[in-house]
Scaffold this motif. Structure first.
Motif, short mmCIF file in Angstrom:
data_model
loop_
_atom_site.label_atom_id
_atom_site.label_comp_id
_atom_site.label_asym_id
_atom_site.label_seq_id
_atom_site.Cartn_x
_atom_site.Cartn_y
_atom_site.Cartn_z
N GLY A 88 36.84 0.46 16.20
CA GLY A 88 37.14 1.77 15.64
C GLY A 88 37.80 1.69 14.28
O GLY A 88 37.45 2.44 13.36
N VAL A 89 38.73 0.77 14.12
CA VAL A 89 39.41 0.61 12.83
C VAL A 89 38.44 0.06 11.79
O VAL A 89 38.39 0.55 10.65
CB VAL A 89 40.65 -0.31 12.99
N VAL A 90 37.64 -0.94 12.15
CA VAL A 90 36.71 -1.54 11.20
C VAL A 90 35.66 -0.53 10.76
O VAL A 90 35.37 -0.41 9.55
CB VAL A 90 36.05 -2.80 11.81
N LEU A 91 35.08 0.22 11.69
CA LEU A 91 34.08 1.21 11.32
C LEU A 91 34.68 2.32 10.47
O LEU A 91 34.05 2.81 9.53
CB LEU A 91 33.42 1.81 12.56
N GLY A 92 35.89 2.71 10.79
CA GLY A 92 36.54 3.74 10.00
C GLY A 92 36.82 3.28 8.58
O GLY A 92 36.56 4.01 7.62
N ARG A 93 37.30 2.08 8.43
CA ARG A 93 37.56 1.56 7.09
C ARG A 93 36.27 1.33 6.31
O ARG A 93 36.21 1.56 5.12
CB ARG A 93 38.36 0.27 7.14
N ARG A 94 35.25 0.86 7.00
CA ARG A 94 33.97 0.61 6.32
C ARG A 94 33.36 1.92 5.82
O ARG A 94 32.89 2.01 4.69
CB ARG A 94 33.00 -0.08 7.25
N SER A 95 33.36 2.96 6.65
CA SER A 95 32.77 4.23 6.23
C SER A 95 33.61 4.88 5.13
O SER A 95 33.10 5.55 4.27
CB SER A 95 32.63 5.18 7.41
N ARG A 96 34.89 4.65 5.16
CA ARG A 96 35.77 5.20 4.13
C ARG A 96 35.54 4.49 2.79
O ARG A 96 35.53 5.12 1.75
CB ARG A 96 37.22 5.05 4.55
N GLY A 97 35.33 3.19 2.83
CA GLY A 97 35.13 2.43 1.61
C GLY A 97 33.76 2.63 0.98
O GLY A 97 33.62 2.59 -0.23
#
Length: 112
Positions: free
Chosen positions: A99-108
């Motif tokens: 969840g954290v990785v996908l959130g950061r990836r989509s944000r970046g």
């Protein structure tokens, strides 16, 4: 217009096309599109945290109560709670990390 009759939003020196792109990025609820994509993956993070608390919480509470001497048996062996914690711990850790990785990836990826 604020109390001193000055506009609250200051106009910037953006070109028309840039301003148009920025206006398209804002969604109905006022969030910027890349922020909304970041929050779309929070369900996985939240579910992981809830399952971690529900899976490991009873065992940790039982251990704490036994250490404080609030149970009738100070050497209680909560096998079923240990099995519950064992079965839920690693899947919830994976859910939180994903969840954290996908959130950061989509944000970046969708930064303006």
């Amino acid at each position: 217009v604020g109390p001193s009759n000055k506009p609250l939003i200051r106009r910037s020196r953006l070109s028309g096309s840039t301003l148009g792109r920025l206006e398209k990025e804002v969604t109905e609820n006022g969030m910027v599109r890349h922020e909304r994509k970041f929050f779309d993956h929070w369900w996985l993070l939240r579910l992981g945290i809830v399952l971690l608390v529900l899976g490991s919480g009873p065992l940790l509470v039982t251990i704490a109560l036994a250490k404080l001497g609030l149970t009738s048996d100070p050497n209680r062996n909560p096998v079923e709670l240990g099995i519950l914690a064992m079965l839920t711990f690693w899947p919830t850790i994976v859910m939180i990390v994903v969840g954290v990785v996908l959130g950061r990836r989509s944000r970046g990826q969708s930064s303006v």
